[in-house]
Design a protein around this motif. Structure first.
Motif, PDB file in Angstrom:
ATOM      1  N   ILE A 473       0.838  -1.202   0.000  1.00  0.00           N
ATOM      2  CA  ILE A 473       0.000   0.000   0.000  1.00  0.00           C
ATOM      3  C   ILE A 473       0.869   1.247   0.000  1.00  0.00           C
ATOM      4  O   ILE A 473       0.587   2.233  -0.698  1.00  0.00           O
ATOM      5  CB  ILE A 473      -0.941  -0.017   1.224  1.00  0.00           C
ATOM      6  N   LYS A 474       1.944   1.187   0.776  1.00  0.00           N
ATOM      7  CA  LYS A 474       2.850   2.341   0.839  1.00  0.00           C
ATOM      8  C   LYS A 474       3.419   2.665  -0.537  1.00  0.00           C
ATOM      9  O   LYS A 474       3.404   3.825  -0.965  1.00  0.00           O
ATOM     10  CB  LYS A 474       3.970   2.029   1.825  1.00  0.00           C
ATOM     11  N   GLU A 475       3.916   1.651  -1.245  1.00  0.00           N
ATOM     12  CA  GLU A 475       4.481   1.900  -2.566  1.00  0.00           C
ATOM     13  C   GLU A 475       3.402   2.322  -3.559  1.00  0.00           C
ATOM     14  O   GLU A 475       3.630   3.191  -4.414  1.00  0.00           O
ATOM     15  CB  GLU A 475       5.201   0.657  -3.086  1.00  0.00           C
ATOM     16  N   LEU A 476       2.234   1.708  -3.458  1.00  0.00           N
ATOM     17  CA  LEU A 476       1.124   2.073  -4.345  1.00  0.00           C
ATOM     18  C   LEU A 476       0.798   3.551  -4.212  1.00  0.00           C
ATOM     19  O   LEU A 476       0.626   4.254  -5.216  1.00  0.00           O
ATOM     20  CB  LEU A 476      -0.098   1.220  -4.004  1.00  0.00           C
ATOM     21  N   VAL A 477       0.746   4.031  -2.990  1.00  0.00           N
ATOM     22  CA  VAL A 477       0.417   5.432  -2.758  1.00  0.00           C
ATOM     23  C   VAL A 477       1.549   6.337  -3.220  1.00  0.00           C
ATOM     24  O   VAL A 477       1.324   7.402  -3.813  1.00  0.00           O
ATOM     25  CB  VAL A 477       0.105   5.659  -1.262  1.00  0.00           C
ATOM     26  N   GLU A 478       2.788   5.931  -2.960  1.00  0.00           N
ATOM     27  CA  GLU A 478       3.930   6.737  -3.387  1.00  0.00           C
ATOM     28  C   GLU A 478       3.977   6.900  -4.893  1.00  0.00           C
ATOM     29  O   GLU A 478       4.347   7.970  -5.399  1.00  0.00           O
ATOM     30  CB  GLU A 478       5.234   6.087  -2.906  1.00  0.00           C
ATOM     31  N   LYS A 479       3.603   5.835  -5.617  1.00  0.00           N
ATOM     32  CA  LYS A 479       3.652   5.890  -7.077  1.00  0.00           C
ATOM     33  C   LYS A 479       2.399   6.530  -7.680  1.00  0.00           C
ATOM     34  O   LYS A 479       2.270   6.607  -8.894  1.00  0.00           O
ATOM     35  CB  LYS A 479       3.803   4.467  -7.644  1.00  0.00           C
ATOM     36  N   SER A 480       1.475   6.977  -6.824  1.00  0.00           N
ATOM     37  CA  SER A 480       0.192   7.514  -7.318  1.00  0.00           C
ATOM     38  C   SER A 480       0.205   9.033  -7.431  1.00  0.00           C
ATOM     39  O   SER A 480      -0.863   9.648  -7.537  1.00  0.00           O
ATOM     40  CB  SER A 480      -0.935   7.097  -6.372  1.00  0.00           C
ATOM     41  N   ASP A 481       1.363   9.648  -7.353  1.00  0.00           N
ATOM     42  CA  ASP A 481       1.453  11.111  -7.405  1.00  0.00           C
ATOM     43  C   ASP A 481       0.763  11.632  -8.662  1.00  0.00           C
ATOM     44  O   ASP A 481       1.157  11.322  -9.786  1.00  0.00           O
ATOM     45  CB  ASP A 481       2.924  11.531  -7.398  1.00  0.00           C
ATOM     46  N   GLY A 482      -0.275  12.421  -8.457  1.00  0.00           N
ATOM     47  CA  GLY A 482      -1.037  12.961  -9.572  1.00  0.00           C
ATOM     48  C   GLY A 482      -2.202  12.091  -9.995  1.00  0.00           C
ATOM     49  O   GLY A 482      -2.986  12.484 -10.861  1.00  0.00           O
TER      50      GLY A 482
END
Length: 624
Positions: A473-482
């Protein structure tokens, strides 16, 4: 006595003692010649019995006996070669019988005589005795007496050259050819023998037969040949390798590297070369039998080299036959995945996975999809390294098959990249590198599927699985910028629920994931307030890692938090500041009972307070 004429012995003794002239070599020859001339008619019907025994005695270990018998042989036969040719069948029969004699002299002389008599013979003259000669050759090679074994090696060398010559002369086209007679003996009694000399001889002869026999003969015997050769990959391996494997950890040798070296060495051996040659003899007629043999070895073969070799042999067949192998694909696909739950050898698993990927390209799509779905179910439930390797090989060798399952595999790969096992993690990182899209594309297309997998992991009873879900979840959110995640509220609520209860190893990752949600998804209303309060509650905990994670999450997330209609966020920030500056924030370490100079269980409050004051001031200025 042996030929039924005991009176002949008396005549010969009297003749030898008749005159002193007979004591010399010349006199003995003259006397024997006279005896031969006088008794020519009487000896003629006895020659079939006399010639075989005399021929063996010509090779007696005692030089004196050899000399005497040679003189008698020359006197008895005017044309020795013609005599042997005339009585060849009885001579060979006599010699084979004496290979099993209780007397070592007879066994040794018979071996030497056979080595000589079979040279240059035609297949028709040797056919009735060929199988027995090979069997008895194996026997005397393991004789208890060294001189007999040495003589047997000479016989074996002669028999080997004779077999090769007969095969090269074109006899292989006949159903009763030398190759068809020798193949079963070599496979059942030669290669499997515990005697090193027998195994070495058998391998050399078998290699020659495989090299020069026609494909028709090889195809007829292929199931037996391939099965025996594959089993011998393990049985012929030096026992020192098993010893090294058992003590690999103690001497600092990596077991997986050792197994890979063993498999490569076996494939590069003379047996591996023969398997490569016979693979070209597989056709539609023997495919069913060969595939049945391979399926059995793949599922229950004994030894690393045998199982890996069977997979490699099948791979060679698949690459050559392509779609012609489709009728047996289902059975072979099942065999390759049959024992994965019990398979702990990575080298074998890699061989199975590579063959599975190649086979899947030419198999029925429905059967392949069924197998892949079962693999994915096991991976999702257990995170097995062995099952994961199959997916990696599909990505590398069967991209068309992989593409059909990409919507399910890629979200799973994104989640499995965070597995606690380094080996599992490395496999899925490789899968993602092979077929995964760019990070932003993956988040946009698969964020709901990835989120579902990670949330399921958070509900697990295993701490490692929960931690992997939180990291995902952490990586998913980090890669969701924008990119706005449709499931961001669901992710936040589940992360908050996972924080409840006792501490478990990796729980601090949930705080990190919550912080990233506040930063990149800008949660509003109750959710951001709940997240900040969860951070505050963790500051009060005694667990250092939780306190530090909460400290970092608060400082990073506050600038991105929006104030509520009633100023709840500002009030909460004041509470946090008040707690950090209070005695409760600087209480003694319970484990030691000593004052920690502004540090609670390793939490540096003195650094946290100025940083919190700074971000709070900036936040108030922004929302004033």
């Amino acid at each position: 006595t042996d030929i039924g004429q005991p009176d002949m012995l008396s005549s010969m003794i009297n003749l030898y003692n008749h005159n002193s002239v007979l004591n010399s070599s010349k006199g003995a020859a003259m006397g024997l010649a006279s005896l031969s001339a006088i008794a020519e008619e009487e000896l003629k019907p006895l020659l079939p019995k006399l010639v075989p025994k005399l021929y063996r005695l010509l090779h007696d270990p005692d030089p004196g006996v050899q000399e005497s018998m040679n003189m008698f042989w020359c006197s008895l036969t005017r044309n020795p070669t013609e005599t042997v040719n005339t009585h060849l069948a009885s001579v060979i029969e006599e010699l084979i019988s004496n290979l099993g004699s209780n007397l070592w002299r007879n066994r040794q002389s018979a071996s030497s005589a056979l080595a000589e008599v079979i040279m240059g013979r035609t297949w028709d003259s040797l056919r009735p005795f060929f199988e027995r000669m090979w069997e008895m050759c194996f026997r005397v090679l393991d004789d208890i007496k060294e001189t007999v074994r040495i003589s047997a090696m000479t016989f074996a060398s002669s028999l080997q050259r004779t077999t090769a010559r007969l095969c090269e002369e074109g006899g292989a086209q006949d159903e009763n050819s030398p190759a068809s007679v020798v193949f079963p003996i070599l496979l059942t009694k030669g290669i499997t023998s515990p005697v090193e000399d027998v195994k070495s001889l058998s391998l050399q002869v078998l290699y020659r037969l495989v090299k020069f026999s026609d494909k028709r003969l090889l195809s007829e015997n292929l199931p037996q040949i391939a099965g025996c050769l594959l089993e011998s990959l393990s049985s012929l391996e030096s026992g020192a390798m098993n010893y090294i494997e058992q003590h690999a950890d103690r001497v600092g040798i990596d077991k997986e590297s050792l197994d890979s070296l063993r498999v490569r060495a076996a494939n590069a051996s003379i047996v591996g070369d023969m398997l490569d040659r016979v693979a070209h003899s597989v056709n539609e007629e023997n495919l069913a039998d060969v595939s049945g043999k391979l399926a059995g070895l793949i599922k229950g073969g004994f030894g690393t080299n045998t199982r890996a070799g069977a997979a490699r042999f099948l791979s060679s067949i698949v690459l050559r036959m392509r779609y012609d192998i489709k009728p047996v694909c289902s059975k072979l696909l099942k065999a390759l995945t049959y024992s994965l739950g019990d398979e702990s050898n990575r080298a074998v698993c890699k061989a199975y996975a590579s063959t599975f990927a190649q086979l899947s390209k030419f198999s029925d799509e429905r059967k392949v999809d069924s197998r892949v779905e079962k693999l994915l179910e096991v991976i999702h439930g257990e995170g097995s390294t062995m099952h994961s390797i199959f997916i990696l090989e599909l990505a590398r060798q069967a991209p068309d098959v992989f593409a059909r399952h990409k919507p399910r595999i890629l979200p799973l790969a994104f989640y499995m990249k965070h597995n606690s096992s380094k080996k599992v993690k490395a496999v899925w990182e490789a899968v993602w590198d092979e077929e995964g899209p760019a990070a932003s594309t993956a988040v946009r297309i698969f964020h709901e599927e990835i989120g579902t997998l990670c949330l399921e992991a958070l509900q697990s009873d295993k701490w490692d699985t929960r931690r992997a879900g939180a990291l995902g979840i952490k990586e998913l959110v980090e890669k969701s910028d924008g990119i706005v995640l449709n499931n961001r509220e669901l992710l936040c609520n589940n992360l908050l629920d996972a924080l409840k209860g006792r501490y478990w190893d990796g729980k601090e990752v949930i705080l990190e994931a919550l912080g990233k949600l506040l930063i990149f998804q800008q949660l509003e209303g109750d959710l951001q307030l709940k997240a900040l309060r969860a951070f505050f509650e963790c500051l009060k905990k005694k667990k250092t890692v939780l306190v530090k994670a909460a400290d970092k999450a608060i400082l990073e997330a506050v600038p991105f938090v929006k104030e509520g209609p009633e100023g709840e966020v500002g009030k909460l920030l004041d509470e946090i500041t008040s707690f950090a500056g209070s005695d409760r924030g600087k209480e003694e370490d319970e484990s030691s009972g000593e004052e920690t100079n502004g540090k609670k269980d390793g939490w540096d409050v003195e650094k946290f307070l100025p940083a919190l004051s700074k971000v709070t001031k900036e936040w108030r200025a922004k929302h004033s």
